[in-house]
Design a protein around this motif. Sequence first.
Motif, PDB file in Angstrom:
ATOM      1  N   MET A   1      26.136  30.747  51.187  1.00 13.72           N
ATOM      2  CA  MET A   1      26.429  32.022  50.675  1.00 13.72           C
ATOM      3  C   MET A   1      26.595  31.832  49.183  1.00 13.72           C
ATOM      4  O   MET A   1      27.600  31.410  48.808  1.00 13.72           O
ATOM      5  N   ASP A   2      26.159  32.825  48.493  1.00 12.51           N
ATOM      6  CA  ASP A   2      26.546  32.859  47.012  1.00 12.51           C
ATOM      7  C   ASP A   2      27.451  33.787  46.919  1.00 12.51           C
ATOM      8  O   ASP A   2      28.404  33.451  45.920  1.00 12.51           O
ATOM      9  N   GLU A   3      27.574  34.967  47.517  1.00 16.20           N
ATOM     10  CA  GLU A   3      28.851  35.975  47.550  1.00 16.20           C
ATOM     11  C   GLU A   3      29.198  36.417  48.736  1.00 16.20           C
ATOM     12  O   GLU A   3      28.042  36.566  49.541  1.00 16.20           O
ATOM     13  N   PHE A   4      30.142  36.969  48.610  1.00 20.46           N
ATOM     14  CA  PHE A   4      30.441  38.000  49.958  1.00 20.46           C
ATOM     15  C   PHE A   4      31.278  39.188  49.412  1.00 20.46           C
ATOM     16  O   PHE A   4      32.271  38.952  48.741  1.00 20.46           O
ATOM     17  N   ARG A   5      30.789  40.412  50.117  1.00 27.31           N
ATOM     18  CA  ARG A   5      31.418  41.659  49.691  1.00 27.31           C
ATOM     19  C   ARG A   5      32.443  42.046  50.861  1.00 27.31           C
ATOM     20  O   ARG A   5      31.945  42.173  52.237  1.00 27.31           O
TER      21      ARG A   5
ATOM     22  N   PHE B   1      38.231  30.197  45.001  1.00 22.63           N
ATOM     23  CA  PHE B   1      37.584  31.654  45.209  1.00 22.63           C
ATOM     24  C   PHE B   1      38.112  32.482  44.142  1.00 22.63           C
ATOM     25  O   PHE B   1      39.048  32.521  43.753  1.00 22.63           O
ATOM     26  N   ARG B   2      36.885  33.304  43.813  1.00 21.55           N
ATOM     27  CA  ARG B   2      37.320  34.202  42.666  1.00 21.55           C
ATOM     28  C   ARG B   2      36.793  35.755  43.264  1.00 21.55           C
ATOM     29  O   ARG B   2      35.699  35.687  43.842  1.00 21.55           O
ATOM     30  N   GLY B   3      37.730  36.542  43.261  1.00 21.13           N
ATOM     31  CA  GLY B   3      37.433  37.874  43.759  1.00 21.13           C
ATOM     32  C   GLY B   3      37.246  38.918  42.656  1.00 21.13           C
ATOM     33  O   GLY B   3      38.045  38.917  41.607  1.00 21.13           O
TER      34      GLY B   3
ATOM     35  N   GLY C   1      37.420  50.140  46.431  1.00 20.97           N
ATOM     36  CA  GLY C   1      38.383  49.081  46.779  1.00 20.97           C
ATOM     37  C   GLY C   1      37.612  47.753  47.332  1.00 20.97           C
ATOM     38  O   GLY C   1      38.067  47.019  48.001  1.00 20.97           O
ATOM     39  N   GLU C   2      36.428  47.865  47.215  1.00 20.70           N
ATOM     40  CA  GLU C   2      35.367  46.549  47.690  1.00 20.70           C
ATOM     41  C   GLU C   2      35.638  45.441  46.625  1.00 20.70           C
ATOM     42  O   GLU C   2      35.846  45.606  45.524  1.00 20.70           O
ATOM     43  N   ILE C   3      35.620  44.007  47.339  1.00 22.10           N
ATOM     44  CA  ILE C   3      35.712  42.956  46.410  1.00 22.10           C
ATOM     45  C   ILE C   3      34.640  42.127  46.712  1.00 22.10           C
ATOM     46  O   ILE C   3      34.353  41.891  47.958  1.00 22.10           O
ATOM     47  N   ILE C   4      33.997  41.426  45.568  1.00 23.89           N
ATOM     48  CA  ILE C   4      33.097  40.529  45.871  1.00 23.89           C
ATOM     49  C   ILE C   4      33.551  39.039  45.624  1.00 23.89           C
ATOM     50  O   ILE C   4      34.214  38.974  44.588  1.00 23.89           O
ATOM     51  N   TYR C   5      33.512  38.025  46.576  1.00 23.28           N
ATOM     52  CA  TYR C   5      34.084  36.849  46.305  1.00 23.28           C
ATOM     53  C   TYR C   5      33.110  35.771  46.110  1.00 23.28           C
ATOM     54  O   TYR C   5      31.786  35.892  46.863  1.00 23.28           O
ATOM     55  N   THR C   6      33.183  34.949  45.410  1.00 20.42           N
ATOM     56  CA  THR C   6      32.288  33.705  44.983  1.00 20.42           C
ATOM     57  C   THR C   6      33.195  32.320  44.934  1.00 20.42           C
ATOM     58  O   THR C   6      34.330  32.619  44.900  1.00 20.42           O
TER      59      THR C   6
END
Length: 64
Positions: A18-22, A44-46, A52-57
Amino acid sequence: MDAQEAKDVLDKLANREMDEFRIKKEDFLSFREVLVKREDFKHFRGNAQHNGEIIYTYLEEARS
């Protein structure tokens, strides 16, 4: 989100499946609990979003 789901998502990010996860605000604490226990936690970067959503890569190099 339970701990197993969080672990699966984090593994997929680390393995580049996966490239990113929300993550939604209501799932953040349970997700973070699993995240901070990982040895590769600093890879991991948020990125905070609206409502309040966060995208993790996943990063090649660990953040400082």
